[in-house]
Scaffold this motif. Structure first.
Motif, mmCIF file in Angstrom:
data_model
loop_
_atom_site.group_PDB
_atom_site.id
_atom_site.type_symbol
_atom_site.label_atom_id
_atom_site.label_comp_id
_atom_site.label_asym_id
_atom_site.label_seq_id
_atom_site.Cartn_x
_atom_site.Cartn_y
_atom_site.Cartn_z
ATOM 1 N N GLU A 236 -9.595 4.391 1.003
ATOM 2 C CA GLU A 236 -9.055 3.593 -0.096
ATOM 3 C C GLU A 236 -10.098 2.575 -0.567
ATOM 4 O O GLU A 236 -10.276 2.363 -1.780
ATOM 5 C CB GLU A 236 -7.791 2.875 0.365
ATOM 6 C CG GLU A 236 -7.151 1.969 -0.664
ATOM 7 C CD GLU A 236 -6.396 2.718 -1.745
ATOM 8 O OE1 GLU A 236 -5.865 2.050 -2.650
ATOM 9 O OE2 GLU A 236 -6.360 3.963 -1.695
ATOM 10 N N THR B 229 1.794 -4.596 -9.030
ATOM 11 C CA THR B 229 0.358 -4.453 -8.767
ATOM 12 C C THR B 229 -0.347 -5.755 -9.116
ATOM 13 O O THR B 229 -0.227 -6.260 -10.244
ATOM 14 C CB THR B 229 -0.234 -3.303 -9.589
ATOM 15 O OG1 THR B 229 0.418 -2.078 -9.225
ATOM 16 C CG2 THR B 229 -1.725 -3.172 -9.319
ATOM 17 N N THR C 132 -0.310 -6.113 1.965
ATOM 18 C CA THR C 132 0.283 -5.265 0.939
ATOM 19 C C THR C 132 1.637 -4.729 1.406
ATOM 20 O O THR C 132 2.029 -4.887 2.566
ATOM 21 C CB THR C 132 -0.642 -4.081 0.607
ATOM 22 O OG1 THR C 132 -0.556 -3.101 1.643
ATOM 23 C CG2 THR C 132 -2.079 -4.549 0.457
ATOM 24 N N THR C 133 2.334 -4.044 0.506
ATOM 25 C CA THR C 133 3.629 -3.460 0.848
ATOM 26 C C THR C 133 3.506 -2.333 1.856
ATOM 27 O O THR C 133 4.479 -1.955 2.502
ATOM 28 C CB THR C 133 4.325 -2.932 -0.413
ATOM 29 O OG1 THR C 133 3.439 -2.014 -1.084
ATOM 30 C CG2 THR C 133 4.681 -4.071 -1.360
ATOM 31 N N SER C 134 2.301 -1.771 2.011
ATOM 32 C CA SER C 134 2.092 -0.686 2.980
ATOM 33 C C SER C 134 1.324 -1.154 4.210
ATOM 34 O O SER C 134 0.819 -0.340 4.970
ATOM 35 C CB SER C 134 1.342 0.475 2.316
ATOM 36 O OG SER C 134 0.104 0.044 1.786
ATOM 37 N N GLY C 135 1.233 -2.471 4.419
ATOM 38 C CA GLY C 135 0.514 -3.003 5.565
ATOM 39 C C GLY C 135 -0.754 -3.735 5.161
ATOM 40 O O GLY C 135 -1.161 -3.714 3.990
ATOM 41 N N ASN C 136 -1.380 -4.371 6.127
ATOM 42 C CA ASN C 136 -2.590 -5.136 5.842
ATOM 43 C C ASN C 136 -3.751 -4.208 5.494
ATOM 44 O O ASN C 136 -3.973 -3.193 6.160
ATOM 45 C CB ASN C 136 -2.982 -5.995 7.038
ATOM 46 C CG ASN C 136 -2.043 -7.167 7.237
ATOM 47 O OD1 ASN C 136 -1.210 -7.458 6.378
ATOM 48 N ND2 ASN C 136 -2.159 -7.845 8.367
ATOM 49 N N GLN C 137 -4.498 -4.568 4.439
ATOM 50 C CA GLN C 137 -5.709 -3.849 4.057
ATOM 51 C C GLN C 137 -6.870 -4.832 4.078
ATOM 52 O O GLN C 137 -6.750 -5.957 3.600
ATOM 53 C CB GLN C 137 -5.574 -3.229 2.669
ATOM 54 C CG GLN C 137 -4.518 -2.139 2.574
ATOM 55 C CD GLN C 137 -4.480 -1.492 1.199
ATOM 56 O OE1 GLN C 137 -5.453 -1.535 0.449
ATOM 57 N NE2 GLN C 137 -3.356 -0.889 0.858
ATOM 58 N N SER D 283 -0.653 -3.348 -4.158
ATOM 59 C CA SER D 283 0.795 -3.411 -4.325
ATOM 60 C C SER D 283 1.341 -4.499 -3.407
ATOM 61 O O SER D 283 1.228 -4.408 -2.177
ATOM 62 C CB SER D 283 1.418 -2.052 -3.978
ATOM 63 O OG SER D 283 2.831 -2.107 -4.077
#
Length: 511
Positions: free
Chosen positions: A315, A431, A454-459, A479
């Motif tokens: 990503e 976003t 983020t909504t899908s976990g830490n990046q 996101s």
């Protein structure tokens, strides 16, 4: 005012001395091509046992050998040679300027064919080369047990002539040691080893006058590998050409600096964090497309990885490259369309960038900022007592001239969970673009991790804080959920060196 450390400083100095070898394999004889592994290796993980046995044979830390293999190929045996004509899991190279394949053949009983095609031989050959380099450095048995001391040996193994690129390569290997991984039955436990970076010159160069893309680093390709020009006056720039390296980031940078390669691209993008290095100016013609017409009218971007290995297509790399492509298109008036942002395979006969490359995802990132200004934004400073949270180990300073506001927070890198967090009250789920502001100095950290919740976990996105300071730098679009919470953190857990800086962030909702 904090003292400015040397660029190689670290807040701890211990070096962990690891045992060399594994149990019953310490005394294994691995004499030539076709050595036999114990029965348990064939029933468990043969690759893991091979690394143990080879490390024991050559007196090399097993974890170091594994980390090199991971940095080179993610412990995957790729088909065919790399861009630099390298082979196998450990990337033994055969080109005029880099001859680790021939060195391995001389130092072992393996044929070049076996070294190219057999994992066991390839790993054994690489270990023999590394041990020879360590002997050249005058390593004692005790020194060989110190993983940090191997930094200059790893840098030499890269084959790069430029110290800047040698350090890029070696830092990638030590990143793997720091973070650890599990791959193909091989486990590398995280180890905050302290590399002897002082043993390799810094190779620092001024970049602001050379790059066409401000977030990029600069490492010039050899002048024999591109055509000097005066674009767009001489030739209009109408295309961006996407490539996958068939190799590593540092390896490709080194290859473009090799006068025998006859190839170059304008940019290279790293898989792990999306770091960008520019090697050819836009005004000049890179030799990347295999087609003189496209070369004259395009900017080429190389991406770290292999056509058939999806683990390289991260990503961070997609987002960083898309931001670069967007910048190139805006600079030269190129429409952000697939007819103008093309793969190497559309310019000449080649599989590059491969079927794994996700064009839909990539073009979505290239165009997602279209549509005007953000509909909402907020700036959070580290001086805000209500919106900035950090432990007592974080200190404040007003020393740097290009800071945001009156002061900023700083800390030393450590492998600890001690992030400084910027809080914000986001009005709705959507976003958001995240930008960071930091002062820059040669004593600041060259791999500062910014963590986005983020909504899908830490990046995590790594930023070189030695350059590009005193301005907003986008680290991507994410996101995010609605509500008041910790949104962006600055972590201390990095293999980079120098102070970690937390100054300010800007979070913008995109319409």
């Amino acid at each position: 005012m904090p003292p400015v450390p040397s660029s190689t400083s670290r807040s701890f100095t211990r070096r962990r001395a690891l045992a060399l070898g594994g149990g019953a394999l310490v005394g294994a004889a691995l004499g030539g091509a076709g050595f036999t592994l114990p029965a348990q290796a064939r029933t468990a993980s043969k690759l893991a046992e091979t690394f143990e046995a080879v490390a024991a044979k050559h007196g090399i830390p097993r974890d170091l050998l594994v980390a090199i293999g991971y940095a080179e190929t993610r412990l995957t045996r790729h088909d065919g040679p790399s861009q630099a004509n390298g082979f196998g899991m450990m990337h033994l190279v055969n080109n005029p300027e880099h001859r680790t394949l021939a060195e391995a053949a001389r130092l072992t009983d393996h044929s070049k064919g076996a070294l190219k095609n057999q994992n066991d031989a390839n790993i054994d050959g690489a270990a023999a080369v590394l041990r020879a380099y360590a002997d050249d450095q005058g390593f004692s048995e005790g020194t060989r047990r110190d993983i940090g001391a191997w930094y200059p040996v790893v840098a030499r193994y890269s084959g790069a002539s430029d110290p800047f690129v040698q350090r890029l390569y070696a830092d990638g290997v030590y990143d793997a040691l720091w973070t650890g991984f599990e791959k193909s039955g091989v486990v590398l436990e995280p180890d905050p080893v302290d590399p002897d970076r002082d043993a390799v010159p810094l190779g620092f160069r001024a970049m602001s006058n050379h790059v066409d893309y401000p977030p990029a680093q600069w490492a010039a390709a050899h002048s024999s590998n591109y055509t000097s020009s005066n674009r767009p006056s001489s030739y209009a720039i109408n295309y961006v050409v996407i490539h996958v390296m068939q190799g590593t980031y540092a390896g490709s940078i080194s290859w473009f600096q090799n006068p025998s390669s006859n190839v170059s691209a304008h940019y290279c993008v790293r898989s792990s964090d999306g770091q960008v290095t520019q090697m050819v100016r836009h005004r000049d013609i890179g030799w990347h497309a295999g087609n003189s017409t496209y070369n004259r009218h395009s900017v080429g971007i190389e991406h770290e990885g292999w056509f058939d290995q999806p683990q390289w297509y991260t990503e961070a790399m997609y987002r960083s490259s898309a931001a670069l492509t967007r910048h190139i298109c805006d600079m030269h008036g190129i429409p952000k369309e697939r007819s103008r942002i093309i793969g190497h395979n559309q310019a000449s006969s080649t599989p590059c960038p491969g079927q794994i490359w996700d064009w839909g995802r990539y073009m979505g990132y290239v165009t997602e900022d279209e549509g005007g200004d953000p509909v909402w934004d907020v700036v959070v400073e580290s001086t805000s007592s209500d919106h900035f949270v950090a432990s007592n180990s974080w200190q404040q300073s007003s020393w740097a001239a290009n800071k945001y506001g009156d002061a900023y927070s700083f800390n030393t890198p450590e492998p600890v969970s001690d992030a400084a967090w910027f809080r914000a009250n986001l009005p709705e789920a959507g976003t958001y673009r995240v930008e960071v502001w930091h002062p820059s100095d040669s004593g600041y950290n060259d791999r500062t991790p910014y963590v986005v919740a983020t909504t899908s976990g830490n990046q995590s996105v790594h930023v070189n804080q030695r350059t590009g300071g005193g301005a907003w730098r986008s680290i991507g679009n994410f996101s995010l959920a609605a509500g008041y919470r910790e949104v962006v953190g600055v972590s201390r857990w990095t293999s980079g060196s120098g102070y970690v800086i937390a100054d300010a962030v800007r979070i913008s909702l995109l319409g």
